[in-house]
Enzyme design. Structure first.
Site, PDB file in Angstrom:
ATOM      1  N   LEU A   1      53.316  -1.560  71.110  1.00 15.76           N
ATOM      2  CA  LEU A   1      54.206  -1.042  70.063  1.00 15.76           C
ATOM      3  C   LEU A   1      54.760  -2.118  69.124  1.00 15.76           C
ATOM      4  CD1 LEU A   1      56.063   1.423  72.433  1.00 15.76           C
ATOM      5  CD2 LEU A   1      54.558   2.122  70.570  1.00 15.76           C
TER       6      LEU A   1
ATOM      7  N   CYS B   1      53.685   6.793  74.913  1.00 15.26           N
ATOM      8  CA  CYS B   1      52.846   5.601  74.959  1.00 15.26           C
ATOM      9  C   CYS B   1      52.570   5.252  76.415  1.00 15.26           C
ATOM     10  CB  CYS B   1      53.539   4.443  74.271  1.00 15.26           C
ATOM     11  SG  CYS B   1      52.631   2.904  74.490  1.00 15.26           S
TER      12      CYS B   1
END
Ligand code: DHB
Length: 307
Positions: free
Chosen positions: A74, A132
């Site tokens: 990320l 995620c």
């Protein structure tokens, strides 16, 4: 007569159902504008967090035979800086027709809330990335119905924007999570995020290829799982669903719409085939609809659920 490709996701009106999925070309206002001008119905930013994140070391992405595996970690410049990119997008006239969805991510509920507050009403909608596979949050919120519900309630209480929740296929309680986020006030669901975690080992070196060892699968290889997830989610909630996972042509889009999606997210195919994929998906979908005499997306949406 040509079929209409117009669709809507809650209060968001889209001229066509293709949406740039989060994570690809979503880092800058300029890149997002290029995608919008190339024909996307809406664009989603890369996930933004409260503080800047460096992300994992290389290698972070590997191309496989029918998709990709990635663990980026990320990376993003943090919401303060990222807001300027969204503003660049909003200052263009394109943003009146092609809406921008800000994907947000955090380690705890207050992070998501603060990012939502800082973004204010600059984007047209928020997408909560709770899926995620490479960070803790994917586990804390993405796999737990109560945590997911709590998060959605808090964000909804702090924004006027429609809130889309991006779900993971890596949750055994997927349907319960979808139902809980709907009850908590989510305006839409997007699904699926990458499948995994998976792992690839370099047999010459005798070690995992990704620096993070594990990563999420995307692309063609995950499409059947994505279609099944959309089908099951659409069977159980009333809010609109953005179907994502291995879409690269008009037939793929038709499949997701028939499974109950109102729009389709395209990510890996942009990486693999470039931004012309949005126009290609739309023209192929339009030809298919014309051949099958569907006048609009609503006629097509969810027919596999009824069949
Ligand atoms: C990353 C984030 C995601 O949401 C995902 O599905 C895969 C990878 C990442 O930045 O590592």
């Amino acid at each position: 007569m040509k079929p209409s490709l117009k669709t809507s996701i809650s209060s968001l009106e889209l001229s066509n159902p293709t949406v740039l999925a989060s994570g690809i070309l979503g880092n800058t206002g300029e890149a997002l504008l290029r995608v919008a001008k190339a024909g996307a119905g809406a664009v989603t930013t890369k996930s933004v967090s409260l503080e800047p994140r460096k992300g994992h070391n290389n290698p972070t992405v590997i191309e496989l035979e029918h998709g990709f595996i990635n663990a980026m970690g990320l990376p993003n410049p943090g919401v303060e800086k990222f807001l300027k990119e969204i503003e660049i997008y909003k200052n263009s006239s394109v943003s009146k027709k092609v809406l921008i969805i800000a994907s947000i991510v955090g380690d705890r509920i207050s992070d998501y809330v603060e990012v939502a507050l800082k973004l204010g009403k600059i984007p047209h909608a928020l997408e909560l990335n709770i899926s995620c596979p490479n960070v803790e949050t994917g586990l804390i919120f993405g796999r737990d119905p109560l945590n997911a519900s709590e998060l959605v309630k808090e964000v909804k209480a702090n924004t006027e924007l429609p809130v889309i929740v991006k779900l993971t296929p890596n949750a055994d309680k997927l349907i319960e999570i979808a139902e809980e986020v709907e009850k908590a006030g989510a305006d839409a669901i997007s699904a699926i995020n990458t499948l995994g975690p998976g792992m690839v080992i370099d047999i010459e070196a005798g070690k995992p290829v990704l620096s993070n060892k594990f990563g999420g699968l995307s692309g063609e290889v995950i499409k059947p799982i994505a279609v099944r997830c959309i089908y099951e989610i659409a069977q159980n909630v009333k809010i609109p669903v953005i179907g994502i996972g291995g879409i690269s042509d008009g037939k793929d889009a038709a499949e997701f719409l028939m499974a109950g999606a109102s729009a389709v997210g395209i990510g890996t195919a942009v990486k693999a085939h470039g931004i012309s994929v949005f126009k290609k998906v739309c023209s192929e979908l339009s030809e298919f609809m014309q051949r099958k005499r569907f006048k609009n997306i609503e006629e097509l949406r969810g027919i596999a659920l009824r069949g």
